[in-house]
Design an enzyme around this catalytic site. Structure first.
Site, mmCIF file in Angstrom:
data_model
loop_
_atom_site.group_PDB
_atom_site.id
_atom_site.type_symbol
_atom_site.label_atom_id
_atom_site.label_comp_id
_atom_site.label_asym_id
_atom_site.label_seq_id
_atom_site.Cartn_x
_atom_site.Cartn_y
_atom_site.Cartn_z
ATOM 1 N N ARG A 16 0.827 -1.205 0.000
ATOM 2 C CA ARG A 16 0.000 0.000 0.000
ATOM 3 C C ARG A 16 0.864 1.258 0.000
ATOM 4 O O ARG A 16 0.958 1.966 -0.995
ATOM 5 C CB ARG A 16 -0.944 -0.011 1.224
ATOM 6 N N ASP A 17 1.564 1.508 1.087
ATOM 7 C CA ASP A 17 2.348 2.730 1.209
ATOM 8 C C ASP A 17 3.550 2.714 0.273
ATOM 9 O O ASP A 17 3.972 3.752 -0.238
ATOM 10 C CB ASP A 17 2.802 2.879 2.662
ATOM 11 N N HIS A 214 10.532 7.072 8.038
ATOM 12 C CA HIS A 214 11.119 7.226 6.712
ATOM 13 C C HIS A 214 12.597 7.534 6.901
ATOM 14 O O HIS A 214 13.010 8.064 7.936
ATOM 15 C CB HIS A 214 10.419 8.340 5.936
ATOM 16 N N CYS A 245 5.113 9.727 -0.081
ATOM 17 C CA CYS A 245 3.755 10.237 0.103
ATOM 18 C C CYS A 245 3.424 11.152 -1.061
ATOM 19 O O CYS A 245 4.153 12.115 -1.313
ATOM 20 C CB CYS A 245 3.624 10.998 1.421
#
Length: 303
Positions: A16-17, A214, A245
């Site tokens: 997903r991310d 991150h 993001c």
């Protein structure tokens, strides 16, 4: 080292991310195979996708198709794969497929709430409240992410008390776990320990917290160590170090799952995950994407 837990949970967010920020959408079949490989490697949690509107994150426009594909492969177990739901419509789509684990994605800052959610910081809670309530009523649990916990590209340093207030409001709604995100990777070990202690002092049990780092400034593993010493035992990571993001350009890749596993192995912390199998999955995905893995451990073990 004294004061470390004997085991942790690795919460895999790569499908997903990790893939939401790809320049070109990854084929559904490749995503499904990645999920299968990560599960086979022993990862206890693999977040599959997000039911976000395709206009905002076109890379995840195939969320329904992906879950249908995985249901064909995994049967009822596919319902245990967490999915992100930004709003009630996203929740509807998740519940239609019987998802048992959903997540909402909040912001600790005003600017990012406006850019990512099109809501003010305060208005985001009114948007999340019915999502959490309905998910719980349907028998699903809810994870809550808090983004921009240490720094915001538009606002700079973030007040840790605002982060605590954001998180506690989400937990009060009924979220079962709170993932604290260093979205742009500016956090340091001292800040991590301080933030966890503030949550505990405010009455939040440490076992309700997860950490999401991150590696923009190369601090992710140092921050993991600070979190371990503070008692946190759930860490988000992305296979191969993929991710970013789409609404924060300075957000570079997530902490690589392989780097976290190697780090924990050296500390004698059990993860229950087969490092070699995760490396193989990331190397396979790198070949499928036509680009090398950002993970230092993947490069070292496959070079």
């Amino acid at each position: 080292m004294a004061g470390l837990p004997s085991a942790i949970t690795v919460y895999e967010v790569g499908p997903r991310d990790g893939l939401q920020n790809e320049a070109e959408p990854v084929p559904t079949a490749v995503k499904a195979e990645l999920v299968r490989r990560l599960l086979a490697a022993g990862l206890p949690v693999v977040e599959a996708t997000s039911f976000v509107h395709p206009r905002w994150v076109p890379q995840l426009a195939d969320a329904g198709e992906l879950l249908d594909t995985l249901a064909g492969d995994l049967g009822d177990a596919a319902r245990d794969l967490p999915v992100l739901v930004p709003n009630e419509r996203g929740l509807d789509r998740a519940l239609e497929r019987g998802c048992r684990h959903v997540a909402v994605f909040g912001s600790a800052t005003e600017t990012f709430a406006q850019r990512n959610l099109n809501r003010s910081w305060d208005q985001q809670f009114a948007m999340f409240a019915p999502v959490v309530e309905r998910a719980l009523a349907a028998g699903a649990d809810v994870r809550a992410y808090v983004s921009m916990c240490f720094g915001d590209p538009w606002e700079g340093d973030v007040d840790p008390d605002r982060v605590v207030e954001t998180g506690q409001r989400l937990l009060a709604m009924g979220a079962t776990q709170l993932s604290l995100g260093d979205t742009i990777g500016v956090g340091t070990a001292g800040q991590v320990g301080d933030l966890v202690r503030r949550f505990v002092a405010a009455g939040t049990p440490v076992d309700r917290l997860a950490l999401h780092f991150h590696d923009t400034y190369g601090q992710a593993l140092a921050n993991v160590l600070a979190g371990l010493l503070a008692g946190v035992t759930t860490y988000d990571a992305s296979a191969g170090g993929l991710g970013g993001c789409p609404y924060a350009e300075s957000a570079t890749g997530n902490l690589a799952t392989e780097d976290l596993l190697w780090f924990c192995r050296g500390l004698g912390i059990d993860t229950g995950v087969d490092l070699d199998a995760v490396v193989a999955a990331s190397a396979w995905l790198a070949d499928a994407r036509g680009r090398p893995s950002p993970s230092a451990v993947v490069r070292a073990l496959t070079g």
